[in-house]
Structure formats: structure tokens, C-alpha cells
Design an enzyme around this catalytic site. Structure first.
Site, PDB file in Angstrom:
ATOM      1  CB  THR A 145      -0.971   0.075   1.199  1.00 36.66           C
ATOM      2  OG1 THR A 145      -1.491   1.402   1.280  1.00 36.66           O
ATOM      3  CG2 THR A 145      -0.285  -0.253   2.518  1.00 36.66           C
ATOM      4  CG  ASP A 147      -2.918   4.955   1.418  1.00 39.26           C
ATOM      5  OD1 ASP A 147      -2.562   6.010   0.867  1.00 39.26           O
ATOM      6  OD2 ASP A 147      -3.944   4.335   1.096  1.00 39.26           O
ATOM      7  CG  MET A 193      -2.533   9.821  -3.999  1.00 39.15           C
ATOM      8  SD  MET A 193      -2.219   8.227  -4.809  1.00 39.15           S
ATOM      9  CE  MET A 193      -3.359   8.352  -6.200  1.00 39.15           C
ATOM     10  N   GLY A 194      -3.327  10.224   0.199  1.00 42.69           N
ATOM     11  CA  GLY A 194      -3.414   9.928   1.628  1.00 42.69           C
ATOM     12  C   GLY A 194      -4.740  10.433   2.170  1.00 42.69           C
ATOM     13  NE  ARG A 195     -11.178  11.051   0.433  1.00 36.65           N
ATOM     14  CZ  ARG A 195     -11.592  12.153  -0.166  1.00 36.65           C
ATOM     15  NH1 ARG A 195     -10.730  12.954  -0.745  1.00 36.65           N
ATOM     16  NH2 ARG A 195     -12.852  12.478  -0.207  1.00 36.65           N
ATOM     17  CD  GLU A 250      -6.227  11.341  -1.708  1.00 43.38           C
ATOM     18  OE1 GLU A 250      -7.039  11.566  -2.619  1.00 43.38           O
ATOM     19  OE2 GLU A 250      -5.662  10.242  -1.554  1.00 43.38           O
ATOM     20  CG  LEU A 301       1.268  12.155 -12.866  1.00 43.80           C
ATOM     21  CD1 LEU A 301       1.962  13.443 -13.296  1.00 43.80           C
ATOM     22  CD2 LEU A 301       1.010  11.273 -14.063  1.00 43.80           C
ATOM     23  CD  GLN A 302       0.590  11.023  -5.099  1.00 46.13           C
ATOM     24  OE1 GLN A 302       1.026  11.274  -3.986  1.00 46.13           O
ATOM     25  NE2 GLN A 302      -0.454  11.658  -5.614  1.00 46.13           N
ATOM     26  NE  ARG A 303      -2.392   4.256  -8.082  1.00 50.18           N
ATOM     27  CZ  ARG A 303      -3.675   3.973  -7.910  1.00 50.18           C
ATOM     28  NH1 ARG A 303      -4.241   4.144  -6.731  1.00 50.18           N
ATOM     29  NH2 ARG A 303      -4.405   3.501  -8.902  1.00 50.18           N
TER      30      ARG A 303
END
Lengths: 424, 424
Positions: A145, A147, A193-195, A250, A301-303
Site C-alpha cells: 500500500t 498509504d 495522496m493519503g485520504r 488529499e 503520477l506519484q504512485r
């Protein structure tokens, strides 16, 4: 006790893909080849667990050794992944029974499930139910993950590479803005990212090695957005350094739990516009402080950025795939290989193991002592933890200026069942 | 005829910075050192031409050889750049006279101006006016722009690296989306720079080497947006390939010339939200076709991405800096070094020269035959032109997982004038 009967194995990728999940697949496939007396073929699920439910299996033995090796430098999920969470046993026992029906039909005795917390839960349940149905399947989870929110393991494969990407990107954008700030953009906002957890946002902080370095401000989901303090710090940075570089997760939220991204931007037709916390933050700065801004949203793009993957991350992703097969060969069941940190200063790690029951559905948040007092940057403790994870470069091969990633043949396995299964 | 008197030189960076403009600076500074009998010190303008107008000069002789060499792998503008366009001679003759006053005070006989079309115009005017004022200054332009819109030169340093970044990024994101499309995102939109010309958007097309590869659709500023045709193609791609990857230029326009980005998104307070054509396009797809989408806006990340710079681009950026000094040493004036393509199949290039008068204020658009018939992709002719420009990797050095970029000391030169100059 290790099994003696030779059986096939099933491997599936689950949830959001990463720059290195295919390195785990590579670890599984290359290691399985070393145990030919115990493992027959390795089948992969086309589009993850859906492939098992619909009996849409991929015969990985049809791929060349070279193509399998190339998975180690190919981002995304080579067999397809899916966002499909199996319901609880009580709610939809039929799904689990179907999985076991398919596994039985294809003589599958090993189930390697490469995903996050939900997937570990599924693997655990399949293990339990298969036992009670008299067709025991060895179920091993493989952590993945971006995350970084899996418990017990020191880090999650996939995270180190996105961490490296965001740190590199904000450093580069920071240099850019610094050189233009006199007459142009003074505030730059990058959304990452990172909800639910701020691990990725935190990683951007690694770029700030000296006073004045970008990023100057990091907004975490764990810290309620304090508009006044934020604006004050933006203004202070612009006055002191000439510019201000901001990284926003995010999942950044107001005190009442509302996402900043849901602040309510609407398009020309009056439809609520989805996503994009960066423009919300940038507009706020413009309205309240008047500074010229630019913003970026890295999104996938990041992941997917295998071109700037962390070598540590690739190595660990491969190692957990390898360990998963070895665990199965040792007769272990319902476990997940973990990364165990042996030393931080001179980073050393080894493979450990965690029972799936302790991993399933537990989210690891960013510890409080990893966030600076003002809530807008990382601490030295956080830096010490994160730094080893982005170390080393493992560039993919390039041809004609572009990274060469493999697309597998993904040949189907002939169906054996005359039953079908509808995905809801 | 070459000058005999030893004089100082002035170098300034202008406009939006790039991943390789510092490589041109490196070329200027290292080459100037080879002509010690003719060139004294090289002064740089702090924040570009503003530094000259305000007599805020940087003494580059105070930098170490190592730091100067490190400019070759450092993105952004090391001395600061600015968006400051000098007015015409008629409108603001005082600005030009001030420049010459400062140059005279610091015994500056060479003016190297590193920028786009506007800067070439400025360099030309300084050359002309200095002549007529009896203090002739050798003015050499050094091409730089990510937009690739300078005429005569085959390409503009800065473009090749952003081209490589966008092609790499859409390839990676395309792999990501392809593997998730069964149950999740089916349409991905990436916004790239290029307000007036679609060169950067076109470069993303290099990633599509085989049928079905991302990007499937490219939206150029040169082609009026045809909503029906666009939506049809998106739908066709999703049905045929399972997903659709779209690259949209920030300058994409409707038939009437309105930017798509100005479609009129407003925030919670009813303020018009600036920028972001990607969310506009993504929302359109969602509303009309119902597909789940994600979008990314690369913004400054693309032009600052030195970590994935094109080796060809870095080499050419250095070469035009070097050539600028050599031109001056040969007694040339009011010219700009250009890149001349000698061969495309086996790419070979050399340095040529163009009079500033022919470069100034001319924008090179994407030729019609570079855009496919349906207006939404590139042709083979375009691919042949673009491909050599992204070739080769020239990675910066890494430490602790991060690229090491240099920050110069940028020590000021003592002022000699007792006059000041206010920037408007």
C-alpha cells in the site's frame, strides 16, 4: 508441517496499484520456480480477486523468464487489480465458497494475496473457511500500500517509492518557485495522496534539509486545518524566504471533519466539482493574502512513478513476495511477511511475520510525535523513520528515451467449471 | 573583428525557468573562463534583467568550480529569473538607457541573455541602442523555453526535458489505469503546459508506441475542441482498451477561442476559480459518459523535473551557453546560437546561428502535419521530429535518496552608481 502433495498456487493483486507491486509478483513467481516439487503452476487472477470469482485465471507459466524478471521494474498491476472488497462471511458466504470452489477445481493449494488491510482480512477468511470446508488452503498475505498504513510491519512496500517521488518533486518545484518568486509565483501548492493518513505528505518533508528549503508547510489529515495559523505561516514564509511551498494531503480536513477538497467548488453547470484540494488551498491564499500561486495535483503520477522508485522499496517488495512463498513452503498459514527494522542509523532490515488476524482491518496512523508542534511539518523522529525508505535508486531500463515496462501475455487458463458467478 | 579590450560580461536568466537553463549558465561560465584575456568577470543579474536595472549584480567568480559544474544538473534559475518584459524603445527608452548605464559602470562589454522570444527582442534593442549611445555592447541571446516555440532553431533547450517528463508520466499513469480499469478509474486526464503551442502535449504522444498505449487522446491549443468527437473517442477507447488516457494542453480552446480552463468553475464563495483544464475535461467525461475518472495537473513539476531530464536537452543547453561565449569572442553580435538538425534517423545536431532580429517575437507553432487527421494525436512526422529530443538520461547525483542540487552563494557586486531605478 509442510505439505507433501504438489498443488498449484494462486496469486492476485488487490486495491490501488503501486510502482513496485509487480516486484512482489516477481518475487512470488521466481521463488515458486525453486519449489517445483511442491508448487505446480502459479495462476494469477485477472483483475485481482475478481479473476478467481469468475474463474478467469492467468497461466503465468506462459510468460518468459525475461518478462517475469522485467516485472521488477514495471509499475502498475501486471495481471490487473481491482477495488472489490468481499463482504463479511455472514453477509455473503457464497463469495467465499465460490473462491474455494474455483481453487478446488484448479487444484490450488496456495493463495498469495497482495494488498492492503482489506485483502489481509479476505485471505484470513479464506484460510478459515477452506479449513472448515475440508479443502484447506494455505493463505499468505503480501503487504502492499502506498498509504503505509498497515500495522506491525515497519513499512509497506509501495510507500517508499511514492515517498521518494513526492520528496523529489517538491524539491524540484521549490527550486523553480524560488527562482521566479521575485516577480511571479510566490506560493506553490502540491497535492499528494493519503485520504486517511498523512504518511505520503510527511515524506515530502524529507526534501527540507535546511532552513528555508521546500516544503515549508505540510497539511496532514491528522491535524485539523487551522486557517488563521496556516495563512500566518504562508505569509511569514513569503516574507522570510521570498516564497512558500506547501504540500497538502488529499485528506486534509477542517475541525468538523469535512474535507478541504469538498469545500464546494462547482463547475459552470452548477455541478459540484469533485477532488482537488490543491486549488482550494491555492485560492484561499490568493483571496486572503493576494499572492500569485500555482498548484499541482500529482494523482496517479506519484504512485506509478517507477522511474524514480526507491531501491529500498523495490528490494522490500521483492523480498515480501519471495518470503510469502517460503512461508508457504515452511507450512505457515494465515500470515503475512513484514519488514522488521533492525537499525535506523545504518539502515538494516529483515523479513518478519505477522498473523493475518492482527493485520486485518487495522490502520496505522502517523504517530503524534512525527508531526511538529505547529502541526505543519515533520519532526526529526519522523525524518529518521522515513529517510531509509527512500534511499537508493533503481532505474528501469530506457529505450528511445522512455522507460521500458513489460506487458505480459496474460494467457487464460481453460475453465473447468460449468458454473458462473456474477460480480455485484 | 574581435574586441581586444578586456571587459566584464553580464549573464541573465529570463522568463519561466526549466530543468536545464542552469546547464546553459554552466556553459557560459565555464567557457568564459577559457578567455581570460578578453573576459574579466562574469556578473549575473539577480532575478534576471531586474538585477541589471537595479544594479543588483552577482559576482559569479565567488562560486567554486565544483558549484559551477553542479549547475549542469540543477533545475531552476540559479541566479533568479523574472517575468519582466521591457517595453518598446519608444514607450520606455529610460529602461534601456538604464541598462546601458549599469553596464558601463561595471565595464560590461558582453551581454548574454538566456530566454525566449521576448528576451531576444530585448537583447537586440540593447545591442542597437548601445551602439547609438557610443558604448557598444556585444549582445548574444541564448535560447531557452519549455514551449519550444522559438523560430529558426530546430528545438529550444528546456523543451526536451519537459517532453521526456510528460511522455514518461503518461506512460506510467497509463499502466496504472489499465490495471485498475475493470472496477475503478476508466478515464485519466493529465494537464500539461503550453498556453499557445501544443509542443509539450504532442511530446506525450511519444509514449504511445503500440495500439492501445497511453495516451489515447491529446488535446492541442492548435485544434478547436470538438466536444462530440472527443466524447466519442473517449467512449471508443474505453470500449476497446478498457480505459482512456488523455493529455490536455492548458491552452486547449473552444472554437470561439475561449480556453476550456476558463469554463467557469467557481469556488464555495462564488469566486471564479483559476486554472485547471484537467478537472474541466474530467468532469465533462463524467457527466456525459458516466465514467469514473482521475486527473493530474503536473504544473511546475514538469518543467523542474531535472531528475528525468533528457541527456540530449542537457547537452544542447550547455552547448548554446558555450557557443554564446564563443560567438562573442569571434566578434559576433546580435545573434543567437541555434540547434541545427543534421540527421534525424541517426540523430546528429550542431550549433548554428540566427540573427536576433529574425528570432525576436516570432512564435513557432506545431506544424499542421504533426497533428493526426482527427486532431487528437500526433503523426509519424511529429514522432520522428520529437523522439531524438528526449533521448538519453542524465541523472543528477543522489544522496539520501534525493537529487543533490546546488544553491549558489550569489554574492553581490558592490554598487557603483548613486542612482536607483524603480521597477514598475
Amino acid at each position: 508441517m509442510a505439505k507433501v502433495k504438489k498443488q498449484n498456487a494462486f496469486y492476485a493483486q488487490s486495491g490501488g496499484v503501486t510502482a513496485v507491486i509487480n516486484a512482489s509478483a516477481c518475487g512470488v513467481l521466481e521463488t515458486a520456480k525453486l519449489y517445483k516439487s511442491k508448487i505446480g503452476k502459479v495462476y494469477a487472477g485477472r483483475n485481482g480477486i475478481i479473476g478467481a470469482l469468475t474463474e478467469d485465471l492467468i497461466d503465468t507459466s506462459k510468460e518468459s523468464r525475461k518478462d517475469i524478471a522485467a516485472l521488477a521494474h514495471t509499475p502498475s498491476g501486471a495481471f490487473g487489480s481491482c477495488r472489490y472488497k468481499l463482504k463479511s462471511l455472514e453477509e455473503n458466504r457464497a463469495e467465499y465458497e465460490r473462491l474455494i470452489e474455483v481453487f478446488k477445481a484448479h487444484d490450488i493449494g496456495y493463495f498469495f494475496y497482495n494488498g492492503g488491510g482489506d485483502s489481509m482480512d479476505t485471505a484470513l477468511k479464506v484460510s478459515q473457511l477452506s479449513e472448515s470446508l475440508g479443502y484447506p488452503i494455505t493463505c499468505i498475505g503480501i503487504p502492499k500500500t502506498v498509504d503505509n498504513d498497515l500495522p506491525i510491519t515497519d513499512c509497506s512496500p509501495g510507500f517508499g517509492s511514492v515517498a521518494k517521488y513526492v520528496a523529489v518533486s517538491i524539491r524540484e518545484a521549490g527550486f523553480d518557485v524560488a527562482s521566479m518568486a521575485k516577480t511571479s509565483t510566490k506560493v506553490f501548492v502540491m497535492e499528494v495522496m493519503g485520504r486517511h493518513a498523512g504518511w505520503i505528505a510527511a515524506a515530502s518533508g524529507l526534501a527540507a534539509e535546511n532552513e528555508g528549503d521546500a516544503p515549508h508547510i505540510i497539511l496532514f489529515p491528522e491535524v485539523a486545518f487551522n486557517q488563521a495559523a496556516f495563512l500566518q505561516k504562508v505569509d511569514d514564509c513569503v516574507k522570510k524566504f521570498g516564497y512558500c511551498a506547501i504540500v497538502v494531503s488529499e485528506g486534509a480536513k477542517y475541525e468538523d471533519g469535512t474535507f478541504l477538497a469538498d469545500a464546494g467548488t462547482t463547475d459552470a453547470f452548477g455541478h459540484k466539482q469533485l477532488g482537488g484540494v490543491a486549488p482550494v488551498v491555492a485560492n484561499l491564499v490568493k483571496q486572503e493574502l493576494g499572492y500569485k500561486y500555482h498548484w499541482a495535483v500529482a494523482d496517479y503520477l506519484q504512485r506509478a512513478a517507477r522511474h524514480i522508485a526507491s531501491e529500498t522499496d523495490v528490494d522490500q517488495a521483492y523480498a515480501v513476495g519471495q518470503a510469502a512463498v517460503e512461508f508457504a513452503m515452511e507450512g505457515k498459514n494465515a500470515v503475512m511477511p513484514t519488514i522488521v527494522r533492525k537499525n535506523t542509523k545504518t539502515y538494516r532490515w529483515e523479513i518478519g511475520e505477522a498473523p493475518l488476524s492482527e493485520v486485518a482491518n487495522v490502520e496505522k496512523q502517523l504517530p503524534k510525535n512525527y508531526i511538529s508542534k505547529d502541526g505543519m511539518h515533520i519532526t526529526d523522529a519522523c525524518r529518521d523513520y522515513l529517510l531509509p525508505l527512500i534511499k537508493g535508486e533503481y532505474f528501469p531500463p530506457f529505450k528511445n528515451g522512455l522507460p521500458q515496462y513489460v506487458k505480459l501475455k496474460n494467457e487464460p487458463v481453460a475453465k473447468k467449471l460449468d458454473t458462473t458467478f456474477e460480480i455485484e
